[in-house]
Scaffold this motif. Structure first.
Motif, PDB file in Angstrom:
ATOM      1  N   LYS A 303    -133.682 112.233  94.997  1.00  0.00           N
ATOM      2  CA  LYS A 303    -134.748 111.645  95.798  1.00  0.00           C
ATOM      3  C   LYS A 303    -134.167 111.026  97.072  1.00  0.00           C
ATOM      4  N   ASN A 306    -133.470 113.702  99.505  1.00  0.00           N
ATOM      5  CA  ASN A 306    -134.664 114.183 100.192  1.00  0.00           C
ATOM      6  C   ASN A 306    -135.137 113.209 101.260  1.00  0.00           C
ATOM      7  N   GLU A 503    -133.718 103.611  94.751  1.00  0.00           N
ATOM      8  CA  GLU A 503    -134.944 104.356  95.048  1.00  0.00           C
ATOM      9  C   GLU A 503    -136.180 103.453  95.071  1.00  0.00           C
TER      10      GLU A 503
END
Length: 612
Positions: A303, A306, A503
């Motif tokens: 993540k 990305n 995250e």
């Protein structure tokens, strides 16, 4: 009749570069007494002391890491007439010089009165030559400016153990970075009182002599219970920096921050001495050490990928490669040899310039809970397995290391150094730049560098910030303050995080990388890996340099056996006029406070600069 040399210099004063070149040549004819001056600090040890001694080496190593020139002198040398013109400052260290004669103390007072600067540390001279405490108070109380070593009145209670506090701005000046102190009291100003703190522990306690009497200098640190901990005062034409803490002892027990901080403060803030930067090009930076501890870190790391987080950096990525996380057979590990997704992620990170290293011992929590100084025969295999597995994926040596849960037995550091590692994440010396770590009073490892973790008070990771309800805004402010601190001081620190926690804080991450990118564009900041800084420091260790007073200017000469590239000297602008490179390849730049002289290559560099 007018002095022709003076007239010549007056005509040339508008042409500073030419002036410095001329005076460098002419000053060679100055009397020898002028050339006896140094740009060095003296460290005073007793006559006949057997060297090397780790308690002295700790000071020498600290000076070397801070880029300062330090010379050990004896009592006899001092008493024979060391002057402030020769050595602008003298350190009176703890532990090694507890006994002192009346004549030596008189010589120190005379040196200081004539303009010398003295750093008086803790128990220096606490005992007479016959091994007794002086009546009523330390004989150094006159220099310190406060009464201490009060054995007659306090006996065994003359040393207190408690927190140490100071204004936030003062702590930064002695190189205590944001996050290594916590709010003690607000005092109604924008410069609150803070207490020195540690990761997990909160406010730390330090030993200091109980002090009594009013202090006429500027207090830097105090003990809420025991009095003055550090202060600066004038003495005759000189000054005394009194540090009522056992600095050498603390460094030997993995708490070197205060020795390094006071050493730099003494040398740079008080004496305006030049230093050889520990940073390539003298450029500040951070090491971001990202820990991949177990299988649950891979999806969050993807993540972050990305989001473009890994377009920043380079970072130091440390991976625990085994099949399990907590106990054998739980299946919660990354399983790196069989995990194609994790393998592809590491290869991607490596292609972006990130350094892939080893996160300990194959099974993260098992290593963290059980590795010890007595079970190398069992646990060394896990170091080997982990390193081999990471290298099998990356095809490159895994030269960086982070211990699970910070559990770093001495034998593991020995093994790492013997097997090509250059740097390791460390829970000792928190608040410091990379260092060769003393442990139990001894320096065992000569080349490998410890990278102390930089905490934010009691916490350091996003998981901890979340668990203990630290506001995201506070974390963002801390990261910004830390970046600004390293930039101002041209130094570095290590921060760490896990993908699983990171995250949950995209706004904080964006602010961190945005601030870093802004300062990187102006050449003030870089992201570093442990390996990059450790290898630079190993190369920097081979630099030999000196600054020689030729009467009218200082001549700086430096050499390296193979490569001087990016070696950088920092000279306070309040102490020197603009340097001029006279030999080798070098570049002179400046910031608000310093002249910056950087080698562009070759094996030698010469430059000149006059003191103000």
């Amino acid at each position: 009749m007018p002095n022709p040399l003076y007239a010549l210099l007056q005509r040339l004063r508008k042409h500073r570069a030419m002036l410095l070149l001329v005076v460098a040549a002419l000053s060679l004819a100055m009397p020898a007494v002028s050339r006896a001056a140094t740009n060095q600090i003296a460290l005073l040890v007793p006559d006949g002391m057997a060297l090397p001694d780790a308690r002295v080496s700790a000071w020498e190593d600290a000076a070397r890491e801070e880029g300062l020139k330090l010379t050990v002198i004896s009592d006899t040398q001092l008493q024979q007439g060391i002057t402030p013109a020769q050595f602008p400052g003298v350190i009176l260290p703890d532990q090694v010089h507890v006994h002192a004669s009346e004549n030596l103390i008189a010589a120190l007072e005379n040196y200081t009165s004539l303009g010398g600067k003295v750093m008086l540390v803790y128990d220096f001279g606490a005992l007479t030559t016959t091994g007794f405490y002086a009546p009523q108070r330390s004989r150094l109380s006159n220099l310190a400016g406060v009464d201490y070593v009060l054995y007659d009145s306090l006996l065994g209670n003359m040393i207190g153990l408690g927190p140490v506090t100071g204004l936030g701005s003062t702590l930064r000046n002695i190189q205590v970075p944001p996050g290594k102190s916590m709010l003690w009291s607000t005092n109604g100003t924008t410069d609150p009182v803070e207490g020195i703190s540690g990761y997990v522990y909160g406010f730390l306690t330090y030993p200091s002599f109980v002090t009594q009497g009013s202090y006429t200098g500027s207090a830097l640190l105090t003990s809420p219970n025991f009095g003055l901990v550090a202060g600066l005062r004038n003495f005759g034409s000189g000054s005394v920096l009194f540090v009522n803490l056992p600095l050498s002892y603390l460094k030997g027990q993995t708490d070197g921050m205060l020795m390094h901080g006071f050493l730099r403060y003494f040398a740079v803030n008080l004496m305006k001495l030049p230093r050889l930067s520990a940073q390539p090009k003298g450029r500040a930076g951070l090491v971001l050490n990202m820990h991949f501890c177990a299988g649950d870190q891979i999806a969050p790391a993807l993540k972050l990928k990305n989001w473009g987080i890994f377009n920043h950096g380079p970072f130091s990525v440390s991976v625990t490669a085994g099949p399990d996380q907590i106990t054998f057979g739980d299946g919660l590990g990354i399983k790196l040899p069989q995990n194609a997704t994790a393998q592809q992620l590491l290869l991607f990170l490596q292609s972006k310039g990130h350094k892939i290293g080893s996160h300990g011992g194959w099974i993260h929590d098992y290593w963290g809970a059980n590795a010890s100084e007595t079970n190398q025969s069992t646990f060394q295999q896990y170091l080997e397995l982990n390193k081999q597995s990471v290298e099998a994926v990356t095809g490159r040596p895994a030269t960086e290391y982070a211990a699970p849960e910070g559990n770093t037995p001495q034998w593991s550091v020995d093994w790492l150094e013997a097997n090509g590692n250059t740097g390791y994440y460390f829970l000792g010396h928190t608040g410091m730049a990379p260092t060769r770590s003393y442990r139990h009073g001894v320096l065992t490892n000569q080349r490998i560098r410890a990278f102390p973790v930089m905490p934010f008070g009691q916490y350091a990771t996003f998981e901890e910030f979340d668990e203990f309800n630290v506001p995201a805004g506070s974390v963002t402010a801390w990261y910004r303050q830390l970046i600004d601190f390293v930039v101002k001081n041209r130094t570095s620190r290590l921060i760490y995080m896990h993908p699983l926690g990171a995250e949950e804080y995209p706004t904080v991450l964006n602010a961190l990388f945005s601030r870093a990118a802004t300062l990187a564009l102006s050449g003030q900041f870089s992201w570093y890996t442990m390996d990059t800084l450790a290898r630079f420091e190993q190369r920097r260790d081979l630099v030999s340099w000196q600054a020689t007073d030729n009467g009218l200017t200082w001549v700086f000469q430096a050499a390296h056996p193979t490569d001087m590239t990016d070696m950088t000297w920092v000279l306070p602008r309040t102490g020197f006029i603009q340097p001029v490179v006279t030999g080798g390849l070098g570049l002179v730049t400046f910031d608000a406070n310093n002249w910056i002289v950087t080698s562009l290559g070759g094996t030698s560099l010469t430059f000149i600069a006059s003191k103000l």
